[in-house]
Design a protein around this motif. Structure first.
Motif, PDB file in Angstrom:
ATOM      1  N   SER A  38      27.382 -47.381   7.743  1.00 26.69           N
ATOM      2  CA  SER A  38      26.081 -47.248   7.070  1.00 26.69           C
ATOM      3  C   SER A  38      26.065 -48.043   5.764  1.00 26.69           C
ATOM      4  CB  SER A  38      25.704 -45.778   6.861  1.00 26.69           C
ATOM      5  OG  SER A  38      26.661 -45.140   6.071  1.00 26.69           O
ATOM      6  N   LYS A  39      27.199 -48.060   5.054  1.00 30.34           N
ATOM      7  CA  LYS A  39      27.266 -48.862   3.811  1.00 30.34           C
ATOM      8  C   LYS A  39      27.207 -50.358   4.136  1.00 30.34           C
ATOM      9  CE  LYS A  39      30.435 -45.839   1.505  1.00 30.34           C
ATOM     10  NZ  LYS A  39      31.856 -45.876   1.268  1.00 30.34           N
ATOM     11  N   LEU A  40      27.792 -50.722   5.266  1.00 35.28           N
ATOM     12  CA  LEU A  40      27.814 -52.128   5.703  1.00 35.28           C
ATOM     13  C   LEU A  40      26.392 -52.621   5.958  1.00 35.28           C
ATOM     14  CD1 LEU A  40      29.170 -54.683   6.846  1.00 35.28           C
ATOM     15  CD2 LEU A  40      29.710 -53.430   8.910  1.00 35.28           C
ATOM     16  N   LYS A  41      25.604 -51.802   6.652  1.00 33.35           N
ATOM     17  CA  LYS A  41      24.201 -52.173   6.929  1.00 33.35           C
ATOM     18  C   LYS A  41      23.428 -52.328   5.616  1.00 33.35           C
ATOM     19  CE  LYS A  41      23.340 -51.654  11.603  1.00 33.35           C
ATOM     20  NZ  LYS A  41      23.500 -50.455  12.418  1.00 33.35           N
ATOM     21  N   ALA A  42      23.709 -51.423   4.669  1.00 28.36           N
ATOM     22  CA  ALA A  42      22.996 -51.469   3.378  1.00 28.36           C
ATOM     23  C   ALA A  42      23.405 -52.703   2.571  1.00 28.36           C
ATOM     24  CB  ALA A  42      23.282 -50.199   2.586  1.00 28.36           C
ATOM     25  N   ALA A  43      24.682 -53.077   2.645  1.00 26.45           N
ATOM     26  CA  ALA A  43      25.194 -54.208   1.844  1.00 26.45           C
ATOM     27  C   ALA A  43      24.529 -55.520   2.244  1.00 26.45           C
ATOM     28  CB  ALA A  43      26.708 -54.307   1.983  1.00 26.45           C
ATOM     29  N   ASP A  44      24.298 -55.706   3.537  1.00 22.60           N
ATOM     30  CA  ASP A  44      23.582 -56.897   4.014  1.00 22.60           C
ATOM     31  C   ASP A  44      22.980 -56.572   5.372  1.00 22.60           C
ATOM     32  OD1 ASP A  44      22.555 -59.237   4.946  1.00 22.60           O
ATOM     33  OD2 ASP A  44      24.376 -60.434   4.714  1.00 22.60           O
TER      34      ASP A  44
END
Length: 466
Positions: free
Chosen positions: A52-58
């Motif tokens: 979920s953090k990965l999707k938010a990062a880019d």
């Protein structure tokens, strides 16, 4: 653990990623590391947290979508047919991949997942191999292909895929010791037991918490019927692998298998009750479900009374009655509905599989249903209904095709045991003779197996009564 790789580190490794976000690159590495090591690492935030953090990062990072969708498809056994959200996630990934400049390697990753999602598993593997031929340290391609070969029962490809890239996995490459573990498993499945154990022990010398390399050695001891050695090894190493949330249940399953082999059913049930059943309760994962069904069914074949244990397994299995993503999983879901005597679920599984098998389209698994999957499922049903002759008639002709359902040699051994038990229970002399032939064959493959000796004694007793 090595520091997580940013944009430059991936570029330097020859595996450039199309994103300007260092954070996205590091989170991609965090997810990949947890997938490779078979554990959700709380320090990293677990696979779900990192995704979920990965999707938010880019949000537009294509390889972020690739790893998320690939883990959903390959890691959990989900499918577009069952999961509409997964279908739209794959569409998003494909659309993004066309809207920006990507490397050739990234484009191939998208293509491979598209093939897999359509059920074209062998073709997906061909694409991952294409990636590995020019990028031998692409761990995602290596692990996705490794898992898919396992599902396909392509043991030699599973071994050789790693063999081809193995020289490039030198000690300074992150996670290289785990690649030794992958390679050791392929060697073990193709009966190179000594080399497999040697490599697995090398991997464990580097990282003793490597639950997959422990698992290779558990298999070696199982295949050689070296029961005492197996029991001692699991006991000695338990503290190192019990926290591997994705694999611990399976390693405990191997531990319990040694007790079933010895005929020490209470000891096997103790491990089942303390470690195998509770892990299904907490994870609900397909591998844990298969381990639960498989262990109880083996004990059932041995005539062990199981109380209400099947009911708890069925609660989880019921959700997967209509999945039909992997026929190997279908057979294990069926074991639980037969064990719990749930006729409705049994009928539902068989009728929905028959329906899908009429028009498999491009789906590799469904194309195997008429010739292998359905006869196996029907054999399980006939055996449960006491029609042992019919069970043998269904199972014996397909015994050499069962490998196409995937799983390991140790996992598929349950179908060999079923055939032997069915043949032993037949009235006809010819089928009792077949049981003896199968036992002689088993005795050559696993010398000194206590289970084989028990069954040979039983076959002799049946013969003397007849």
């Amino acid at each position: 653990m090595a520091p997580l790789r940013d944009c430059k580190a991936w570029q330097d490794a020859g595996l450039g990623l199309s994103t300007a976000s260092n954070e996205a690159c590091k989170l991609f590495d965090a997810v990949l590391s947890q997938y490779a090591t078979w554990r959700n690492d709380e320090n990293l935030g677990g696979i779900e947290g990192c995704l979920s953090k990965l999707k938010a990062a880019d949000p537009n990072f294509v390889m972020g979508h690739v790893i998320a969708n690939g883990l959903e498809l390959i890691g959990t056994g989900s499918s577009v047919r069952l999961n509409k959200d997964l279908g739209s996630a794959l569409k998003t990934m494909t659309t993004l991949s066309r809207s920006q400049p990507l490397t050739e390697r990234e484009k191939l990753h998208v293509l491979a997942l598209d093939m897999f999602a359509r059920g074209q598993l062998p073709k997906a593997c061909d694409v991952w191999e294409q990636i590995l031929q020019s990028h031998p340290t692409d761990l995602l391609a290596l692990r996705f292909s490794h898992d898919t070969y396992f599902y396909l029962g392509y043991q030699i490809q599973m071994r050789d895929s790693v063999a081809q890239v193995f020289p490039f996995w030198t000690p300074e490459v992150p996670l290289s010791s785990y690649v030794k573990g992958f390679y050791s498993f392929g060697l073990m499945e193709t009966n190179f037991f000594d080399r497999a154990e040697e490599l697995a022990r090398e991997a464990l010398d580097i990282n003793r918490t490597d639950a997959w390399s422990v698992h290779t050695i558990a298999h070696v001891n199982e295949m050689k019927a070296e029961v005492e050695k197996g029991l001692a090894f699991m006991k000695e190493t338990e503290d190192n692998w019990k926290d591997s949330d994705m694999l611990a249940c399976h390693n405990y399953w191997h531990w319990a298998l040694y007790y079933v082999e010895k005929g020490e059913y209470e000891a096997a049930l103790t491990i089942y009750d303390n470690h195998i059943a509770p892990r299904l309760l907490s994870s609900g994962s397909m591998l844990d479900l298969v381990d639960n069904s498989s262990m109880l069914y083996r004990l059932h074949l041995e005539g062990v009374k199981l109380g209400d244990r099947w009911d708890n397994v069925l609660k989880h299995a019921k959700k997967h009655t209509k999945d039909h993503v992997l026929l190997f999983n279908d057979a294990h879901v069926l074991m639980s509905s037969l064990g719990a005597k749930d006729q409705k679920t049994t009928d539902e599984l068989l009728t929905t599989l028959q329906e899908l098998a009429k028009d498999p389209g491009e789906d590799h698994e469904l194309s195997l249903a008429p010739s292998v999957g359905l006869p196996l499922c029907q054999a399980l049903v006939e055996f449960e209904n006491g029609n042992c002759d019919k069970a043998v008639d269904l199972l014996y002709p397909i015994r050499y095709q069962l490998i196409h359902l995937g799983g390991s040699n140790a996992q598929r051994d349950i179908f060999s045991q079923l055939l032997i038990h069915a043949a032993l229970n037949c009235k006809s002399q010819a089928k009792q003779n077949l049981a003896k032939c199968l036992l002689r064959e088993r005795d050559v493959m696993r010398p000194n197996s206590p289970m084989t000796e028990r069954l040979i004694r039983r076959a002799a007793a049946v013969h003397s009564v007849a």
